[in-house]
Write a protein that holds these residues in place. Sequence first.
Motif, PDB file in Angstrom:
ATOM      1  N   GLN A   1       0.781  -1.399  -0.132  1.00  0.00           N
ATOM      2  CA  GLN A   1       0.076  -0.151  -0.125  1.00  0.00           C
ATOM      3  C   GLN A   1       0.766   1.014   0.227  1.00  0.00           C
ATOM      4  OE1 GLN A   1      -1.716   1.009   3.792  1.00  0.00           O
ATOM      5  NE2 GLN A   1      -3.807   2.009   2.585  1.00  0.00           N
ATOM      6  N   ALA A   2       1.786   1.467   0.660  1.00  0.00           N
ATOM      7  CA  ALA A   2       2.693   2.256   1.007  1.00  0.00           C
ATOM      8  C   ALA A   2       2.929   2.890  -0.429  1.00  0.00           C
ATOM      9  CB  ALA A   2       3.857   2.472   2.215  1.00  0.00           C
ATOM     10  N   ARG A   3       3.910   1.825  -1.353  1.00  0.00           N
ATOM     11  CA  ARG A   3       4.524   1.884  -2.033  1.00  0.00           C
ATOM     12  C   ARG A   3       3.761   2.328  -3.896  1.00  0.00           C
ATOM     13  NH1 ARG A   3       8.335  -0.559  -6.454  1.00  0.00           N
ATOM     14  NH2 ARG A   3       6.997  -1.096  -8.020  1.00  0.00           N
ATOM     15  N   GLY A   4       2.071   1.470  -3.378  1.00  0.00           N
ATOM     16  CA  GLY A   4       1.601   2.277  -4.096  1.00  0.00           C
ATOM     17  C   GLY A   4       2.162   4.182  -4.637  1.00  0.00           C
ATOM     18  N   MET A   5       1.176   4.215  -2.968  1.00  0.00           N
ATOM     19  CA  MET A   5       1.071   5.365  -2.557  1.00  0.00           C
ATOM     20  C   MET A   5       1.928   6.136  -2.975  1.00  0.00           C
ATOM     21  SD  MET A   5      -2.762   5.248  -2.490  1.00  0.00           S
ATOM     22  CE  MET A   5      -2.478   4.628  -4.257  1.00  0.00           C
TER      23      MET A   5
ATOM     24  N   SER B   1      -5.036   4.728   5.782  1.00  0.00           N
ATOM     25  CA  SER B   1      -3.231   5.012   6.339  1.00  0.00           C
ATOM     26  C   SER B   1      -3.348   4.987   7.745  1.00  0.00           C
ATOM     27  CB  SER B   1      -2.410   6.828   6.017  1.00  0.00           C
ATOM     28  OG  SER B   1      -3.315   8.050   6.209  1.00  0.00           O
ATOM     29  N   MET B   2      -4.459   5.274   8.882  1.00  0.00           N
ATOM     30  CA  MET B   2      -4.172   5.050  10.015  1.00  0.00           C
ATOM     31  C   MET B   2      -5.774   4.421  10.107  1.00  0.00           C
ATOM     32  SD  MET B   2      -3.883   9.006  11.955  1.00  0.00           S
ATOM     33  CE  MET B   2      -5.386   9.203  11.208  1.00  0.00           C
ATOM     34  N   ASP B   3      -5.245   3.826  11.477  1.00  0.00           N
ATOM     35  CA  ASP B   3      -6.027   2.294  11.174  1.00  0.00           C
ATOM     36  C   ASP B   3      -7.445   2.472  12.563  1.00  0.00           C
ATOM     37  OD1 ASP B   3      -5.767   1.269  14.090  1.00  0.00           O
ATOM     38  OD2 ASP B   3      -4.668  -0.511  13.083  1.00  0.00           O
ATOM     39  N   TYR B   4      -8.446   1.758  12.715  1.00  0.00           N
ATOM     40  CA  TYR B   4      -9.050   2.588  14.196  1.00  0.00           C
ATOM     41  C   TYR B   4      -8.676   2.858  15.004  1.00  0.00           C
ATOM     42  CZ  TYR B   4     -13.445   1.939  17.354  1.00  0.00           C
ATOM     43  OH  TYR B   4     -14.307   2.199  17.836  1.00  0.00           O
ATOM     44  N   TYR B   5      -8.552   2.474  15.064  1.00  0.00           N
ATOM     45  CA  TYR B   5      -7.432   2.503  17.202  1.00  0.00           C
ATOM     46  C   TYR B   5      -6.213   3.459  16.954  1.00  0.00           C
ATOM     47  CZ  TYR B   5      -9.951  -1.218  18.741  1.00  0.00           C
ATOM     48  OH  TYR B   5     -10.690  -2.197  18.622  1.00  0.00           O
TER      49      TYR B   5
ATOM     50  N   LYS C   1       0.023   2.802   9.904  1.00  0.00           N
ATOM     51  CA  LYS C   1       0.298   1.707   8.824  1.00  0.00           C
ATOM     52  C   LYS C   1       1.524   2.235   8.323  1.00  0.00           C
ATOM     53  CE  LYS C   1      -4.888   0.743   7.459  1.00  0.00           C
ATOM     54  NZ  LYS C   1      -5.724   0.598   6.788  1.00  0.00           N
ATOM     55  N   ALA C   2       2.553   1.282   7.528  1.00  0.00           N
ATOM     56  CA  ALA C   2       3.583   2.041   6.472  1.00  0.00           C
ATOM     57  C   ALA C   2       3.202   2.865   5.830  1.00  0.00           C
ATOM     58  CB  ALA C   2       4.131   0.688   5.998  1.00  0.00           C
ATOM     59  N   PHE C   3       1.805   3.362   5.535  1.00  0.00           N
ATOM     60  CA  PHE C   3       0.906   4.064   3.958  1.00  0.00           C
ATOM     61  C   PHE C   3       1.922   5.613   5.155  1.00  0.00           C
ATOM     62  CE2 PHE C   3      -3.069   5.495   2.225  1.00  0.00           C
ATOM     63  CZ  PHE C   3      -2.129   6.643   1.051  1.00  0.00           C
TER      64      PHE C   3
ATOM     65  N   VAL D   1      12.430  -1.292   7.279  1.00  0.00           N
ATOM     66  CA  VAL D   1      12.996  -1.398   8.413  1.00  0.00           C
ATOM     67  C   VAL D   1      11.433  -0.978   9.509  1.00  0.00           C
ATOM     68  CG1 VAL D   1      14.080  -1.030  11.120  1.00  0.00           C
ATOM     69  CG2 VAL D   1      14.760  -1.599   8.727  1.00  0.00           C
ATOM     70  N   PHE D   2      11.036  -2.400  10.205  1.00  0.00           N
ATOM     71  CA  PHE D   2       9.320  -2.262  11.378  1.00  0.00           C
ATOM     72  C   PHE D   2       9.924  -2.448  12.246  1.00  0.00           C
ATOM     73  CE2 PHE D   2       5.970  -4.486  12.418  1.00  0.00           C
ATOM     74  CZ  PHE D   2       4.973  -3.371  13.178  1.00  0.00           C
ATOM     75  N   LEU D   3       9.380  -1.342  13.036  1.00  0.00           N
ATOM     76  CA  LEU D   3       9.510  -1.667  14.695  1.00  0.00           C
ATOM     77  C   LEU D   3       8.559  -1.632  15.563  1.00  0.00           C
ATOM     78  CD1 LEU D   3      12.350   1.442  15.095  1.00  0.00           C
ATOM     79  CD2 LEU D   3      13.242  -0.992  14.575  1.00  0.00           C
ATOM     80  N   PHE D   4       8.511  -2.697  16.314  1.00  0.00           N
ATOM     81  CA  PHE D   4       7.020  -2.921  17.197  1.00  0.00           C
ATOM     82  C   PHE D   4       7.450  -3.232  19.163  1.00  0.00           C
ATOM     83  CE2 PHE D   4       4.024  -5.923  19.560  1.00  0.00           C
ATOM     84  CZ  PHE D   4       3.216  -4.584  19.173  1.00  0.00           C
TER      85      PHE D   4
END
Length: 825
Positions: free
Chosen positions: A598-602, A635-639, A643-645, A781-784
């Motif tokens: 999604q992020a790449r396409g946008m 780009s932001m979920d319900y909570y 997102k990466a987007f 890189v994804f940090l969580f």
Amino acid sequence: MKIKFETIKIYTLLFIVHFSWSQQNIKNLANEEWYFKNAKDSIKYKASIPGTIHTDLLANALIPDPFLETNEKKVQWVENEDWIYETDFYLSKKEKQFKNIDLECFGLDTYAILYVNGKEISKTNNQFRKWTFSVQEYLKEGKNKIAIYFQSAVKNGRKESEKLKYTLPGEEKIFTRKAQYQYGWDWGPRLVTCGIIDTIQLKFWNKSIIENLQYDQKQLEDSFAEIEWMADIICEEEGTYHFQWNENTFIKQLTKGKNKINWTDTIHQPKKWWCNGLGEPNLYGFGLTLSQNGDILDKKELKIGLRTIELVREKDAIGSSFYFKINGIPVFMKGANYIPPDSFISRVTDSIYQSIVINAKKANMNMLRVWGGGVYASDSFYKACDENGILVWQDFMFACAMYPGDDSFLENVKLEVIDQVNRLQHHPSIALWCGNNEINEGWHNWGWQKQYNYTKEEENIIWNDYEKMFHEIIPNAIKETVANKQTIYWPSSPSIGWGKKESLYQGDSHYWGVWWGKEPFEIYEKKVGRFMSEYGFQGMPALSTITSFTDKLSWKNEAIKTHQKHPVGYETIKEYMERDYHVPKDFDNYLYVSQLLQARGMQIAIEAHRRAKPYCMGTLYWQLNDCWPVTSWSSMDYYGNWKAFHYQVKRSYESLLLSVCKENEKYVIYGINDEVETKKGNLKIQLIDFDGTILWHKEEYITIKENKNKIITVLDDSLLQKVNQEKVVLSVKLETDKEKITSNYYFVKPKKLKLKKPTIIIKRQNETTIEITTNTLAKDVFLFSEGVHFEENYFDLLPHEKRIIHLSSPIENIIVKSLFDTLKN
């Protein structure tokens, strides 16, 4: 401040400080104990105001949570029932003695019959209107009862639809002036609710009240601003009344009924209101107090911003422009489409609205489009937009359907428009009023005529009703209501459908060749319009968001399927993923790669739009947020998880952007400057392999003028014939005296990259700051860490590069992932 008054005498009223607030009062009925029941039953349950029938049923354990598992299906019976809300309250002798007692209702959803002490006082039929009823004669000293009978909106809509001899696109929802998204959308559930979703109160007053306060910015210069103010005063008693306007006072003789008064402010050396990225969103506070004989009768306060705004539509060699000027400066609009943040709008708090706007600002946005299938947002949303410099493209609440055109419906809409324009017109954030979402396009491009088998006569009736609504009723109501002469109206978004070539030459565009048309992301680089007000691609939400509604992470889980409302949504994501990425087998990695996709396409879309400036002057992607936990275009979920987007949006919406693209077999590096000052700095371009070896480099000192685009340099494709394009990255860095801007460009799609396993090292600098490095390229890189927001995430880390990341709160452990980790499965 200098104030001019026409036919008004000015006095210094020394006793103004001794006013008592005795002639007007508010009783918030939401503070009383409310109960609800099914109209067919006698059993009562406690209710919360504001609220909806679904949230009250849920609170009393009478339905399962509609957001969990597949429970949405289990609560569909609710929409077909009638419901009664009621409360008892006490009126003191003093309150009863007020000459006027008004019942004010904001957000009665939707078909309601109101009773006071057993007597029917009125009926309502529009969620978006403010309803005011004089109830003094129905009330008594002591105990009183209010009951509100809510009729099924679904049944009412069906009943109205049966009056027509033809079917209108949109089914029963179009006959009801309530939130259209409640009937289900391709990102939201069907939860058609009712209830008191906002304020319900009693207003007690004597003699006179301020009905409305408006202003018109007559002139705005660097040295002064002139504002004409207008107030509507409702008088029960003719007489002399005192007005205090900030620090100034005047006296006015008022007659019984409605009185219109006006005066002019002159503000010297005004501070202008600017949108995000151009300056400070300065606000001025004003207050009007109405009094008589030492008693304050009413007050009205407004915060306004001084700014000019224009929508420039000028013919040119290709078509016609479509861009906004703020304070005389052309502004490239960067933003998103906003939808209601919850299926049950009554539980959205001020802090949630503020958070949504702040997260838009953090992503370098300057405009949000309030989409026409939801609701007019809360006051706190527009207040947050004012304070954070976020302009608002405001749709009226009509979307993707044709609407009836009978006199009663049109009159209802007219009063809705008047109420909402009166409420919102003072906000400097309001940039444009738009009649509807995608109705013009739907009529001309979606095949409704054939689908519903209309006769020519029926087609003419339906289209004439459309034109009457959006080219007469709504714009005329705005014109009659609004005081500010800068008001802009646009009948429908988009102005031309995405399947027609003209849609890219004029007006605003919704481009859906990607996703709906299954075209590749790269088509975004060719399909660029004058103002891109909708386009998008889906990505899955955070893993924690999915586990909030189900504990079974499997594609066979019906809950996973239920929380995807597009009929072929998952299939479309997979098809695109197969084009660009290795498709992971396990659920967790698939979710992660779907976000990267999604992020790449946008990124491709957004940067193509920005490179096309000034031909293209706006990009508003679909969509910013969600109304429930779901896989969608957000780009932001319900909570509120980014997102990466959303992280990519933050990078692609930077005021100073470096963007690389391939044009005519050459690679072109653009410098894009949206700021109002020239940028100068040292540009460093490096072609490096994934271990960090510099294969080629170039340095130069460059200048990018204010509010301009510039081709910085062109790289000949022959340079790349000597290297393995699957193992190299083009690193572009610009360092000015204030900032460091970077951009990384890959010559092949992610699935073709020959990635190595990176050794990622994280060092803690303090409780909320970390340093991260790698020995070889670490892609995406994804940090969580549970409950923690990382200032940067889903980023590429070059070999031996040091990246400093700030965290929202201290953490114990961090989970780290890169694209390489998805290749092993």
